[in-house]
Design a protein around this motif. Structure first.
Motif, PDB file in Angstrom:
ATOM      1  N   ASN A   1     -25.822  59.683 -32.920  1.00  0.00           N
ATOM      2  CA  ASN A   1     -26.323  60.951 -33.459  1.00  0.00           C
ATOM      3  C   ASN A   1     -27.058  61.741 -32.384  1.00  0.00           C
ATOM      4  OD1 ASN A   1     -28.697  59.598 -33.239  1.00  0.00           O
ATOM      5  ND2 ASN A   1     -29.052  59.401 -35.450  1.00  0.00           N
ATOM      6  N   ASN A   2     -27.080  61.171 -31.165  1.00  0.00           N
ATOM      7  CA  ASN A   2     -27.798  61.824 -30.075  1.00  0.00           C
ATOM      8  C   ASN A   2     -26.782  62.230 -28.999  1.00  0.00           C
ATOM      9  OD1 ASN A   2     -28.969  61.416 -27.235  1.00  0.00           O
ATOM     10  ND2 ASN A   2     -30.786  61.733 -28.519  1.00  0.00           N
ATOM     11  N   TYR A   3     -26.821  63.504 -28.629  1.00  0.00           N
ATOM     12  CA  TYR A   3     -25.821  64.036 -27.694  1.00  0.00           C
ATOM     13  C   TYR A   3     -25.863  63.324 -26.338  1.00  0.00           C
ATOM     14  CZ  TYR A   3     -23.781  67.075 -24.198  1.00  0.00           C
ATOM     15  OH  TYR A   3     -23.055  67.531 -23.137  1.00  0.00           O
ATOM     16  N   THR A   4     -27.071  63.169 -25.761  1.00  0.00           N
ATOM     17  CA  THR A   4     -27.183  62.593 -24.410  1.00  0.00           C
ATOM     18  C   THR A   4     -26.640  61.160 -24.388  1.00  0.00           C
ATOM     19  OG1 THR A   4     -29.182  63.901 -24.231  1.00  0.00           O
ATOM     20  CG2 THR A   4     -28.798  62.318 -22.473  1.00  0.00           C
ATOM     21  N   GLU A   5     -27.031  60.401 -25.383  1.00  0.00           N
ATOM     22  CA  GLU A   5     -26.548  59.012 -25.431  1.00  0.00           C
ATOM     23  C   GLU A   5     -25.035  58.955 -25.625  1.00  0.00           C
ATOM     24  OE1 GLU A   5     -28.697  56.862 -28.464  1.00  0.00           O
ATOM     25  OE2 GLU A   5     -30.620  57.416 -27.558  1.00  0.00           O
ATOM     26  N   ALA A   6     -24.535  59.825 -26.483  1.00  0.00           N
ATOM     27  CA  ALA A   6     -23.093  59.839 -26.747  1.00  0.00           C
ATOM     28  C   ALA A   6     -22.340  60.198 -25.471  1.00  0.00           C
ATOM     29  CB  ALA A   6     -22.778  60.853 -27.849  1.00  0.00           C
ATOM     30  N   ASN A   7     -22.849  61.170 -24.758  1.00  0.00           N
ATOM     31  CA  ASN A   7     -22.181  61.650 -23.563  1.00  0.00           C
ATOM     32  C   ASN A   7     -22.214  60.595 -22.453  1.00  0.00           C
ATOM     33  OD1 ASN A   7     -20.705  63.643 -22.375  1.00  0.00           O
ATOM     34  ND2 ASN A   7     -22.498  64.550 -21.368  1.00  0.00           N
ATOM     35  N   GLU A   8     -23.349  59.924 -22.307  1.00  0.00           N
ATOM     36  CA  GLU A   8     -23.455  58.839 -21.313  1.00  0.00           C
ATOM     37  C   GLU A   8     -22.404  57.778 -21.593  1.00  0.00           C
ATOM     38  OE1 GLU A   8     -25.313  58.401 -18.576  1.00  0.00           O
ATOM     39  OE2 GLU A   8     -25.850  60.512 -18.960  1.00  0.00           O
ATOM     40  N   TYR A   9     -22.288  57.433 -22.861  1.00  0.00           N
ATOM     41  CA  TYR A   9     -21.323  56.398 -23.269  1.00  0.00           C
ATOM     42  C   TYR A   9     -19.891  56.873 -23.004  1.00  0.00           C
ATOM     43  CZ  TYR A   9     -18.587  53.408 -26.435  1.00  0.00           C
ATOM     44  OH  TYR A   9     -17.646  52.570 -26.972  1.00  0.00           O
ATOM     45  N   ALA A  10     -19.616  58.118 -23.408  1.00  0.00           N
ATOM     46  CA  ALA A  10     -18.251  58.648 -23.289  1.00  0.00           C
ATOM     47  C   ALA A  10     -17.788  58.660 -21.834  1.00  0.00           C
ATOM     48  CB  ALA A  10     -18.182  60.054 -23.886  1.00  0.00           C
ATOM     49  N   LYS A  11     -18.703  58.982 -20.916  1.00  0.00           N
ATOM     50  CA  LYS A  11     -18.348  59.064 -19.491  1.00  0.00           C
ATOM     51  C   LYS A  11     -17.796  57.760 -18.951  1.00  0.00           C
ATOM     52  CE  LYS A  11     -22.010  62.035 -17.931  1.00  0.00           C
ATOM     53  NZ  LYS A  11     -23.261  61.942 -17.223  1.00  0.00           N
ATOM     54  N   GLU A  12     -18.271  56.655 -19.511  1.00  0.00           N
ATOM     55  CA  GLU A  12     -17.885  55.328 -19.004  1.00  0.00           C
ATOM     56  C   GLU A  12     -16.601  54.786 -19.627  1.00  0.00           C
ATOM     57  OE1 GLU A  12     -19.731  54.171 -16.587  1.00  0.00           O
ATOM     58  OE2 GLU A  12     -21.027  55.931 -16.850  1.00  0.00           O
ATOM     59  N   GLN A  13     -16.026  55.537 -20.577  1.00  0.00           N
ATOM     60  CA  GLN A  13     -14.894  54.989 -21.329  1.00  0.00           C
ATOM     61  C   GLN A  13     -13.548  55.285 -20.678  1.00  0.00           C
ATOM     62  OE1 GLN A  13     -15.748  52.921 -23.882  1.00  0.00           O
ATOM     63  NE2 GLN A  13     -17.735  53.481 -23.039  1.00  0.00           N
ATOM     64  N   LYS A  14     -12.552  54.544 -21.157  1.00  0.00           N
ATOM     65  CA  LYS A  14     -11.159  54.792 -20.732  1.00  0.00           C
ATOM     66  C   LYS A  14     -10.646  56.028 -21.469  1.00  0.00           C
ATOM     67  CE  LYS A  14      -7.997  51.735 -21.435  1.00  0.00           C
ATOM     68  NZ  LYS A  14      -7.619  50.449 -22.009  1.00  0.00           N
ATOM     69  N   TYR A  15      -9.772  56.806 -20.832  1.00  0.00           N
ATOM     70  CA  TYR A  15      -9.189  57.986 -21.490  1.00  0.00           C
ATOM     71  C   TYR A  15      -7.699  57.806 -21.650  1.00  0.00           C
ATOM     72  CZ  TYR A  15     -13.629  60.233 -21.401  1.00  0.00           C
ATOM     73  OH  TYR A  15     -14.941  60.534 -21.664  1.00  0.00           O
ATOM     74  N   PRO A  16      -7.081  58.444 -22.697  1.00  0.00           N
ATOM     75  CA  PRO A  16      -7.705  59.295 -23.715  1.00  0.00           C
ATOM     76  C   PRO A  16      -8.754  58.546 -24.553  1.00  0.00           C
ATOM     77  CG  PRO A  16      -5.295  59.231 -23.982  1.00  0.00           C
ATOM     78  CD  PRO A  16      -5.640  58.266 -22.938  1.00  0.00           C
ATOM     79  N   LEU A  17      -9.661  59.345 -25.131  1.00  0.00           N
ATOM     80  CA  LEU A  17     -10.737  58.831 -25.967  1.00  0.00           C
ATOM     81  C   LEU A  17     -10.764  59.701 -27.228  1.00  0.00           C
ATOM     82  CD1 LEU A  17     -13.251  56.881 -25.864  1.00  0.00           C
ATOM     83  CD2 LEU A  17     -14.543  58.818 -24.957  1.00  0.00           C
TER      84      LEU A  17
END
Ligand code: AMP
Ligand code: GLY
Length: 411
Positions: free
Chosen positions: A122-138
Protein backbone atom coordinates in the motif's frame (compact mmCIF):
# COMPACT_ATOMS: atom_id res chain seq x y z
CA UNK A 1 -42.67 -19.45 -11.27
CA UNK A 2 -41.31 -15.93 -10.96
CA UNK A 3 -37.62 -15.15 -11.38
CA UNK A 4 -35.85 -11.82 -10.96
CA UNK A 5 -32.55 -11.38 -12.80
CA UNK A 6 -30.28 -8.51 -11.78
CA UNK A 7 -28.20 -7.02 -14.58
CA UNK A 8 -28.55 -5.52 -18.03
CA UNK A 9 -26.19 -7.26 -20.43
CA UNK A 10 -25.99 -10.13 -22.88
CA UNK A 11 -25.26 -12.47 -19.99
CA UNK A 12 -28.58 -11.67 -18.34
CA UNK A 13 -30.46 -12.00 -21.62
CA UNK A 14 -28.84 -15.44 -22.15
CA UNK A 15 -29.78 -16.59 -18.64
CA UNK A 16 -33.37 -15.47 -19.18
CA UNK A 17 -33.47 -17.09 -22.63
CA UNK A 18 -32.26 -20.43 -21.21
CA UNK A 19 -34.82 -20.31 -18.39
CA UNK A 20 -37.57 -19.61 -20.94
CA UNK A 21 -36.40 -22.45 -23.20
CA UNK A 22 -36.67 -24.90 -20.31
CA UNK A 23 -39.72 -23.35 -18.59
CA UNK A 24 -41.79 -21.35 -21.08
CA UNK A 25 -44.31 -20.50 -18.38
CA UNK A 26 -41.70 -18.80 -16.14
CA UNK A 27 -42.34 -15.12 -15.50
CA UNK A 28 -39.13 -13.16 -15.78
CA UNK A 29 -38.26 -9.76 -14.33
CA UNK A 30 -35.03 -7.94 -15.07
CA UNK A 31 -33.53 -4.98 -13.30
CA UNK A 32 -32.62 -3.15 -15.36
CA UNK A 33 -32.54 -5.43 -18.34
CA UNK A 34 -32.28 -4.21 -21.94
CA UNK A 35 -34.08 -4.31 -25.28
CA UNK A 36 -33.60 -8.08 -25.48
CA UNK A 37 -34.80 -8.96 -22.01
CA UNK A 38 -37.86 -6.78 -22.58
CA UNK A 39 -38.94 -9.28 -25.23
CA UNK A 40 -38.97 -12.20 -22.77
CA UNK A 41 -39.88 -10.49 -19.50
CA UNK A 42 -40.50 -7.22 -17.71
CA UNK A 43 -37.75 -4.65 -17.24
CA UNK A 44 -37.64 -2.73 -13.97
CA UNK A 45 -35.56 0.17 -12.72
CA UNK A 46 -34.70 -0.76 -9.16
CA UNK A 47 -31.74 1.22 -7.91
CA UNK A 48 -30.87 -0.13 -4.48
CA UNK A 49 -30.57 -3.44 -2.69
CA UNK A 50 -33.61 -2.46 -0.58
CA UNK A 51 -35.72 -1.68 -3.66
CA UNK A 52 -34.79 -5.05 -5.16
CA UNK A 53 -35.67 -6.87 -1.92
CA UNK A 54 -38.96 -4.95 -1.56
CA UNK A 55 -39.91 -5.92 -5.10
CA UNK A 56 -38.98 -9.58 -4.57
CA UNK A 57 -41.07 -9.65 -1.40
CA UNK A 58 -44.13 -7.90 -2.82
CA UNK A 59 -44.13 -9.86 -6.09
CA UNK A 60 -43.38 -13.16 -4.31
CA UNK A 61 -40.39 -13.85 -6.51
CA UNK A 62 -39.33 -17.51 -6.28
CA UNK A 63 -35.66 -16.87 -6.97
CA UNK A 64 -33.38 -13.93 -7.70
CA UNK A 65 -30.28 -14.42 -9.84
CA UNK A 66 -27.43 -11.90 -9.60
CA UNK A 67 -25.58 -11.20 -12.87
CA UNK A 68 -22.85 -8.64 -12.16
CA UNK A 69 -20.27 -8.47 -9.38
CA UNK A 70 -20.99 -4.95 -8.12
CA UNK A 71 -24.36 -6.00 -6.67
CA UNK A 72 -22.69 -8.90 -4.88
CA UNK A 73 -20.20 -6.50 -3.34
CA UNK A 74 -23.09 -4.25 -2.28
CA UNK A 75 -24.40 -7.16 -0.24
CA UNK A 76 -27.55 -7.93 -2.20
CA UNK A 77 -27.35 -11.60 -1.21
CA UNK A 78 -26.89 -10.83 2.49
CA UNK A 79 -29.90 -8.50 2.53
CA UNK A 80 -32.14 -10.94 0.65
CA UNK A 81 -31.16 -13.76 3.00
CA UNK A 82 -31.82 -11.63 6.08
CA UNK A 83 -35.31 -11.09 4.67
CA UNK A 84 -35.78 -14.80 3.87
CA UNK A 85 -35.82 -14.20 0.12
CA UNK A 86 -34.31 -16.87 -2.15
CA UNK A 87 -31.29 -15.58 -4.03
CA UNK A 88 -28.52 -17.29 -5.98
CA UNK A 89 -25.01 -15.93 -5.41
CA UNK A 90 -22.35 -15.40 -2.76
CA UNK A 91 -22.62 -13.08 0.20
CA UNK A 92 -20.48 -9.98 0.49
CA UNK A 93 -17.57 -11.73 2.15
CA UNK A 94 -17.22 -14.57 -0.40
CA UNK A 95 -17.69 -11.96 -3.16
CA UNK A 96 -14.39 -10.47 -1.98
CA UNK A 97 -12.71 -13.33 -3.81
CA UNK A 98 -13.50 -11.24 -6.86
CA UNK A 99 -13.76 -7.81 -5.24
CA UNK A 100 -10.31 -7.80 -3.65
CA UNK A 101 -7.32 -9.29 -5.44
CA UNK A 102 -5.33 -9.18 -2.21
CA UNK A 103 -8.02 -11.16 -0.37
CA UNK A 104 -8.18 -13.64 -3.26
CA UNK A 105 -4.42 -14.12 -3.50
CA UNK A 106 -4.08 -14.56 0.28
CA UNK A 107 -6.85 -17.17 0.14
CA UNK A 108 -5.11 -18.99 -2.73
CA UNK A 109 -1.77 -18.99 -0.88
CA UNK A 110 -3.32 -20.17 2.39
CA UNK A 111 -5.07 -23.12 0.76
CA UNK A 112 -2.42 -24.03 -1.81
CA UNK A 113 -4.37 -23.01 -4.90
CA UNK A 114 -1.78 -22.87 -7.70
CA UNK A 115 -1.28 -19.22 -8.63
CA UNK A 116 1.42 -16.74 -9.65
CA UNK A 117 3.87 -15.64 -6.92
CA UNK A 118 2.95 -12.22 -5.55
CA UNK A 119 3.38 -9.55 -2.93
CA UNK A 120 0.97 -6.81 -1.89
CA UNK A 121 1.73 -3.17 -1.08
CA UNK A 122 0.00 0.00 0.00
CA UNK A 123 3.11 2.17 0.00
CA UNK A 124 4.44 3.53 -3.29
CA UNK A 125 8.15 3.67 -2.33
CA UNK A 126 8.20 0.13 -1.01
CA UNK A 127 6.27 -1.17 -4.00
CA UNK A 128 8.62 0.55 -6.41
CA UNK A 129 11.75 -0.72 -4.64
CA UNK A 130 10.39 -4.24 -4.87
CA UNK A 131 9.30 -3.89 -8.50
CA UNK A 132 12.77 -2.71 -9.58
CA UNK A 133 14.31 -5.99 -8.43
CA UNK A 134 11.85 -8.25 -10.24
CA UNK A 135 12.01 -10.16 -13.51
CA UNK A 136 10.07 -8.62 -16.43
CA UNK A 137 7.39 -8.72 -17.71
CA UNK A 138 5.78 -8.05 -14.33
CA UNK A 139 2.07 -7.79 -13.57
CA UNK A 140 0.67 -4.98 -11.42
CA UNK A 141 -2.95 -5.13 -10.27
CA UNK A 142 -5.15 -2.68 -8.42
CA UNK A 143 -6.70 -4.56 -5.51
CA UNK A 144 -10.35 -3.61 -6.00
CA UNK A 145 -12.93 -3.66 -8.79
CA UNK A 146 -11.72 -1.49 -11.66
CA UNK A 147 -14.06 -2.53 -14.48
CA UNK A 148 -11.44 -4.84 -15.98
CA UNK A 149 -8.89 -2.03 -16.31
CA UNK A 150 -6.91 -2.52 -13.12
CA UNK A 151 -4.33 -4.98 -14.50
CA UNK A 152 -1.16 -3.67 -16.15
CA UNK A 153 1.49 -5.86 -17.73
CA UNK A 154 4.79 -3.98 -17.42
CA UNK A 155 7.76 -4.74 -19.65
CA UNK A 156 10.42 -2.76 -17.73
CA UNK A 157 10.88 -0.97 -14.41
CA UNK A 158 9.84 2.39 -15.88
CA UNK A 159 6.44 1.03 -16.88
CA UNK A 160 6.12 -0.51 -13.42
CA UNK A 161 6.99 2.81 -11.78
CA UNK A 162 4.33 4.56 -13.88
CA UNK A 163 1.65 1.97 -13.09
CA UNK A 164 2.43 2.09 -9.36
CA UNK A 165 2.43 5.88 -9.35
CA UNK A 166 -0.95 5.97 -11.12
CA UNK A 167 -2.52 3.46 -8.75
CA UNK A 168 -0.98 4.35 -5.38
CA UNK A 169 -0.30 8.09 -5.73
CA UNK A 170 -2.64 9.45 -8.37
CA UNK A 171 -5.48 7.07 -7.48
CA UNK A 172 -6.64 6.66 -11.06
CA UNK A 173 -8.75 3.71 -9.86
CA UNK A 174 -9.83 5.51 -6.70
CA UNK A 175 -9.95 3.37 -3.56
CA UNK A 176 -9.60 0.23 -5.71
CA UNK A 177 -5.91 1.19 -6.00
CA UNK A 178 -5.20 1.76 -2.29
CA UNK A 179 -3.53 -1.63 -2.34
CA UNK A 180 -1.73 -3.22 -5.26
CA UNK A 181 -0.71 -6.78 -5.99
CA UNK A 182 2.57 -7.24 -7.83
CA UNK A 183 2.84 -10.69 -9.35
CA UNK A 184 4.99 -12.78 -11.65
CA UNK A 185 4.01 -12.90 -15.30
CA UNK A 186 2.75 -16.28 -16.45
CA UNK A 187 3.19 -17.30 -20.04
CA UNK A 188 0.62 -19.55 -21.65
CA UNK A 189 -2.96 -19.52 -22.87
CA UNK A 190 -6.09 -18.62 -20.94
CA UNK A 191 -9.20 -20.66 -20.28
CA UNK A 192 -12.41 -19.73 -18.50
CA UNK A 193 -14.20 -22.34 -16.42
CA UNK A 194 -17.53 -21.47 -14.89
CA UNK A 195 -18.86 -23.71 -12.17
CA UNK A 196 -21.79 -24.06 -9.87
CA UNK A 197 -21.31 -24.26 -6.09
CA UNK A 198 -23.99 -25.80 -3.87
CA UNK A 199 -22.20 -25.11 -0.60
CA UNK A 200 -20.56 -28.56 -0.48
CA UNK A 201 -19.46 -29.33 -4.02
CA UNK A 202 -18.22 -27.33 -6.99
CA UNK A 203 -19.44 -28.67 -10.33
CA UNK A 204 -17.50 -27.29 -13.29
CA UNK A 205 -19.01 -26.34 -16.63
CA UNK A 206 -17.36 -27.07 -19.96
CA UNK A 207 -14.36 -24.86 -20.69
CA UNK A 208 -14.54 -21.69 -22.75
CA UNK A 209 -12.11 -19.43 -24.55
CA UNK A 210 -12.61 -15.69 -24.39
CA UNK A 211 -11.22 -13.31 -27.05
CA UNK A 212 -10.45 -10.22 -25.02
CA UNK A 213 -8.77 -7.83 -27.45
CA UNK A 214 -10.57 -5.48 -29.79
CA UNK A 215 -8.47 -6.33 -32.86
CA UNK A 216 -8.12 -9.33 -35.15
CA UNK A 217 -5.37 -11.72 -34.09
CA UNK A 218 -5.88 -10.72 -30.43
CA UNK A 219 -4.33 -7.27 -30.84
CA UNK A 220 -5.11 -3.78 -29.56
CA UNK A 221 -6.97 -2.70 -26.46
CA UNK A 222 -8.56 -4.98 -23.89
CA UNK A 223 -12.36 -5.20 -23.95
CA UNK A 224 -15.01 -6.94 -21.90
CA UNK A 225 -14.75 -9.76 -24.48
CA UNK A 226 -15.28 -9.74 -28.26
CA UNK A 227 -16.23 -13.38 -28.57
CA UNK A 228 -16.09 -16.77 -26.90
CA UNK A 229 -15.91 -20.34 -28.08
CA UNK A 230 -16.86 -23.39 -26.03
CA UNK A 231 -15.41 -25.83 -25.31
CA UNK A 232 -11.88 -24.42 -25.43
CA UNK A 233 -10.14 -26.69 -27.99
CA UNK A 234 -6.72 -26.18 -26.36
CA UNK A 235 -7.87 -27.26 -22.91
CA UNK A 236 -7.26 -31.02 -22.73
CA UNK A 237 -8.48 -33.73 -20.38
CA UNK A 238 -5.05 -33.60 -18.75
CA UNK A 239 -5.37 -29.86 -18.12
CA UNK A 240 -8.79 -30.50 -16.64
CA UNK A 241 -7.38 -33.06 -14.20
CA UNK A 242 -4.67 -30.59 -13.15
CA UNK A 243 -7.36 -27.92 -12.66
CA UNK A 244 -9.37 -30.28 -10.42
CA UNK A 245 -6.39 -31.19 -8.30
CA UNK A 246 -4.45 -27.91 -8.08
CA UNK A 247 -7.28 -25.39 -8.14
CA UNK A 248 -10.79 -26.74 -7.65
CA UNK A 249 -10.10 -29.07 -4.69
CA UNK A 250 -8.08 -26.56 -2.60
CA UNK A 251 -10.60 -23.82 -3.41
CA UNK A 252 -13.43 -25.98 -2.07
CA UNK A 253 -11.46 -26.79 1.07
CA UNK A 254 -10.77 -23.10 1.63
CA UNK A 255 -14.38 -22.03 1.13
CA UNK A 256 -15.63 -24.61 3.61
CA UNK A 257 -12.89 -24.04 6.19
CA UNK A 258 -13.36 -20.27 6.07
CA UNK A 259 -17.14 -20.59 6.32
CA UNK A 260 -17.59 -18.89 2.98
CA UNK A 261 -20.01 -21.46 1.51
CA UNK A 262 -22.89 -20.30 -0.64
CA UNK A 263 -25.06 -21.38 -3.55
CA UNK A 264 -23.81 -19.56 -6.60
CA UNK A 265 -21.33 -19.39 -9.42
CA UNK A 266 -17.55 -19.51 -9.29
CA UNK A 267 -15.73 -18.58 -12.48
CA UNK A 268 -12.09 -19.64 -12.62
CA UNK A 269 -9.86 -17.55 -14.90
CA UNK A 270 -7.01 -19.93 -15.72
CA UNK A 271 -3.60 -19.62 -17.35
CA UNK A 272 -2.26 -22.86 -18.80
CA UNK A 273 1.54 -22.81 -18.79
CA UNK A 274 4.21 -25.40 -19.45
CA UNK A 275 4.41 -25.83 -15.66
CA UNK A 276 0.75 -26.59 -15.23
CA UNK A 277 -2.58 -24.89 -14.72
CA UNK A 278 -2.58 -21.65 -12.69
CA UNK A 279 -5.45 -19.61 -11.33
CA UNK A 280 -5.28 -15.97 -12.40
CA UNK A 281 -8.49 -14.91 -10.73
CA UNK A 282 -11.85 -15.85 -9.32
CA UNK A 283 -15.02 -14.17 -10.50
CA UNK A 284 -18.03 -14.89 -8.33
CA UNK A 285 -20.55 -14.66 -11.16
CA UNK A 286 -21.11 -15.89 -14.68
CA UNK A 287 -18.74 -14.55 -17.34
CA UNK A 288 -19.85 -12.23 -20.07
CA UNK A 289 -19.75 -13.33 -22.91
CA UNK A 290 -18.79 -16.85 -21.67
CA UNK A 291 -22.38 -17.41 -20.50
CA UNK A 292 -23.78 -16.67 -23.95
CA UNK A 293 -21.55 -19.38 -25.50
CA UNK A 294 -21.92 -21.98 -22.79
CA UNK A 295 -25.63 -21.98 -21.89
CA UNK A 296 -26.86 -23.00 -25.39
CA UNK A 297 -24.85 -26.23 -24.91
CA UNK A 298 -26.33 -27.06 -21.50
CA UNK A 299 -28.90 -29.87 -21.66
CA UNK A 300 -30.15 -29.56 -18.09
CA UNK A 301 -33.10 -27.46 -17.08
CA UNK A 302 -31.24 -24.44 -15.67
CA UNK A 303 -33.92 -23.56 -13.12
CA UNK A 304 -33.81 -27.09 -11.69
CA UNK A 305 -30.04 -26.85 -11.43
CA UNK A 306 -30.21 -23.52 -9.59
CA UNK A 307 -32.87 -24.71 -7.15
CA UNK A 308 -30.94 -27.96 -6.51
CA UNK A 309 -27.79 -25.97 -5.72
CA UNK A 310 -29.77 -23.70 -3.40
CA UNK A 311 -30.90 -26.79 -1.49
CA UNK A 312 -27.33 -28.09 -1.30
CA UNK A 313 -28.16 -31.02 -3.56
CA UNK A 314 -25.66 -32.53 -5.98
CA UNK A 315 -25.77 -31.14 -9.45
CA UNK A 316 -24.97 -33.25 -12.48
CA UNK A 317 -24.51 -31.21 -15.60
CA UNK A 318 -25.07 -32.68 -19.06
CA UNK A 319 -23.67 -30.98 -22.15
CA UNK A 320 -24.46 -31.31 -25.82
CA UNK A 321 -21.58 -32.94 -27.65
CA UNK A 322 -21.29 -29.79 -29.73
CA UNK A 323 -19.37 -26.56 -30.13
CA UNK A 324 -20.48 -22.99 -29.86
CA UNK A 325 -19.14 -19.71 -31.17
CA UNK A 326 -20.34 -16.39 -29.80
CA UNK A 327 -19.48 -13.33 -31.87
CA UNK A 328 -19.89 -9.91 -30.25
CA UNK A 329 -21.09 -7.12 -32.51
CA UNK A 330 -19.90 -3.84 -31.02
CA UNK A 331 -20.24 -0.10 -31.62
CA UNK A 332 -17.38 1.29 -33.71
CA UNK A 333 -14.92 3.03 -31.38
CA UNK A 334 -15.47 0.66 -28.45
CA UNK A 335 -13.70 0.19 -25.99
CA UNK A 336 -12.95 3.93 -26.22
CA UNK A 337 -15.55 6.47 -27.29
CA UNK A 338 -18.48 5.45 -29.42
CA UNK A 339 -21.84 6.85 -30.46
CA UNK A 340 -25.16 5.23 -29.64
CA UNK A 341 -28.77 5.52 -30.80
CA UNK A 342 -28.41 3.77 -34.16
CA UNK A 343 -31.25 1.63 -35.42
CA UNK A 344 -30.41 -2.08 -35.67
CA UNK A 345 -31.91 -4.03 -38.56
CA UNK A 346 -31.84 -7.71 -39.51
CA UNK A 347 -32.27 -9.32 -36.08
CA UNK A 348 -35.60 -10.78 -37.27
CA UNK A 349 -33.69 -12.81 -39.90
CA UNK A 350 -31.24 -14.32 -37.43
CA UNK A 351 -31.80 -18.07 -37.05
CA UNK A 352 -29.59 -18.71 -34.01
CA UNK A 353 -29.57 -17.18 -30.50
CA UNK A 354 -29.08 -13.41 -30.69
CA UNK A 355 -28.57 -11.93 -27.25
CA UNK A 356 -28.85 -8.22 -26.68
CA UNK A 357 -25.96 -6.72 -24.72
CA UNK A 358 -26.33 -2.99 -25.30
CA UNK A 359 -29.51 -1.95 -27.10
CA UNK A 360 -32.94 -0.69 -26.13
CA UNK A 361 -36.31 -1.22 -27.68
CA UNK A 362 -38.28 1.67 -29.15
CA UNK A 363 -41.49 1.08 -31.11
CA UNK A 364 -40.53 -2.56 -31.75
CA UNK A 365 -37.08 -1.69 -33.07
CA UNK A 366 -33.71 -2.07 -31.36
CA UNK A 367 -31.38 0.93 -31.06
CA UNK A 368 -27.77 0.73 -29.91
CA UNK A 369 -27.09 1.93 -26.39
CA UNK A 370 -23.78 0.34 -25.38
CA UNK A 371 -20.27 -0.64 -26.50
CA UNK A 372 -21.03 -4.30 -26.93
CA UNK A 373 -24.37 -4.42 -28.70
CA UNK A 374 -25.32 -7.98 -29.76
CA UNK A 375 -24.03 -11.49 -29.18
CA UNK A 376 -24.70 -13.95 -31.98
CA UNK A 377 -24.21 -17.59 -30.99
CA UNK A 378 -23.80 -20.41 -33.51
CA UNK A 379 -23.77 -24.03 -32.36
CA UNK A 380 -22.77 -27.06 -34.42
CA UNK A 381 -21.21 -30.48 -34.37
CA UNK A 382 -17.82 -29.01 -35.16
CA UNK A 383 -16.23 -25.71 -34.29
CA UNK A 384 -16.16 -24.85 -38.00
CA UNK A 385 -19.92 -25.47 -38.36
CA UNK A 386 -20.62 -23.35 -35.31
CA UNK A 387 -18.44 -20.57 -36.73
CA UNK A 388 -20.20 -20.69 -40.09
CA UNK A 389 -23.62 -20.42 -38.45
CA UNK A 390 -22.53 -17.56 -36.20
CA UNK A 391 -20.93 -15.54 -39.01
CA UNK A 392 -23.70 -16.22 -41.54
CA UNK A 393 -26.08 -14.68 -39.02
CA UNK A 394 -23.78 -11.80 -38.06
CA UNK A 395 -23.90 -10.78 -41.75
CA UNK A 396 -27.67 -10.26 -41.50
CA UNK A 397 -27.27 -7.60 -38.80
CA UNK A 398 -26.82 -3.99 -39.71
CA UNK A 399 -26.33 -0.75 -37.81
CA UNK A 400 -24.15 2.30 -38.36
CA UNK A 401 -20.51 1.80 -37.36
CA UNK A 402 -21.12 -1.80 -36.27
CA UNK A 403 -17.88 -3.71 -35.68
CA UNK A 404 -16.99 -7.34 -35.01
CA UNK A 405 -13.93 -9.55 -35.16
CA UNK A 406 -13.79 -12.02 -38.04
CA UNK A 407 -11.47 -14.47 -36.30
CA UNK A 408 -13.44 -15.70 -33.28
CA UNK A 409 -12.61 -19.40 -33.02
CA UNK A 410 -9.87 -19.12 -35.65
CA UNK A 411 -6.97 -18.52 -33.24
P1 AMP B 1 -7.34 -10.62 -14.05
O1 AMP B 1 -8.35 -9.53 -13.88
O2 AMP B 1 -6.52 -10.91 -12.83
O3 AMP B 1 -7.86 -11.86 -14.72
O4 AMP B 1 -6.36 -10.06 -15.18
C1 AMP B 1 -6.82 -9.63 -16.43
C2 AMP B 1 -5.97 -10.21 -17.52
O5 AMP B 1 -4.60 -9.86 -17.32
C3 AMP B 1 -5.98 -11.73 -17.54
O6 AMP B 1 -7.09 -12.21 -18.24
C4 AMP B 1 -4.67 -12.00 -18.24
O7 AMP B 1 -4.81 -11.81 -19.64
C5 AMP B 1 -3.77 -10.93 -17.71
N1 AMP B 1 -3.01 -11.41 -16.52
C6 AMP B 1 -3.41 -11.28 -15.23
N2 AMP B 1 -2.49 -11.83 -14.41
C7 AMP B 1 -1.50 -12.30 -15.19
C8 AMP B 1 -0.26 -12.98 -14.93
N3 AMP B 1 0.15 -13.25 -13.70
N4 AMP B 1 0.51 -13.32 -15.97
C9 AMP B 1 0.12 -13.02 -17.24
N5 AMP B 1 -1.02 -12.38 -17.55
C10 AMP B 1 -1.84 -12.02 -16.55
N1 GLY C 1 -15.38 -12.40 -19.98
C1 GLY C 1 -14.70 -12.18 -18.77
C2 GLY C 1 -15.55 -11.75 -17.64
O1 GLY C 1 -16.76 -11.88 -17.63
O2 GLY C 1 -14.99 -11.25 -16.67
Amino acid sequence: MKILIIGNGGREHAIGWKIKQDNPEAELFFSRGNGGTEQIGINLSLDTVEELADFAEEEEIDMTFVGPEDWLMKGVVDTFQERNLTIFGPGKEAALLEGSKEFAKDFMLKYGVKTAKYKTFNNYTEANEYAKEQKYPLVIKADGLAAGKGVVICYDKFEAEKALDEMLNQKVFGAAGNHVVIEEFLEGFETSILSIFNGNEITPFISAKDHKKIGEGETGLNTGGMGVIAPNPYFTEEHFKAFEKDILAPTLKGLITENLSFAGIIFFGLMITKDGVYLLEYNMRMGDPETQAVLPLLKNNLTDVLFAALKGESVELRWRDQHSVCVVVASGGYPLNYETGFKITGTDKVTCPCFVAGAHLKEDSLYTSGGRVLNIVGTGDTLEQARTIAYDNVKKINFDYGYFRHDIGKI
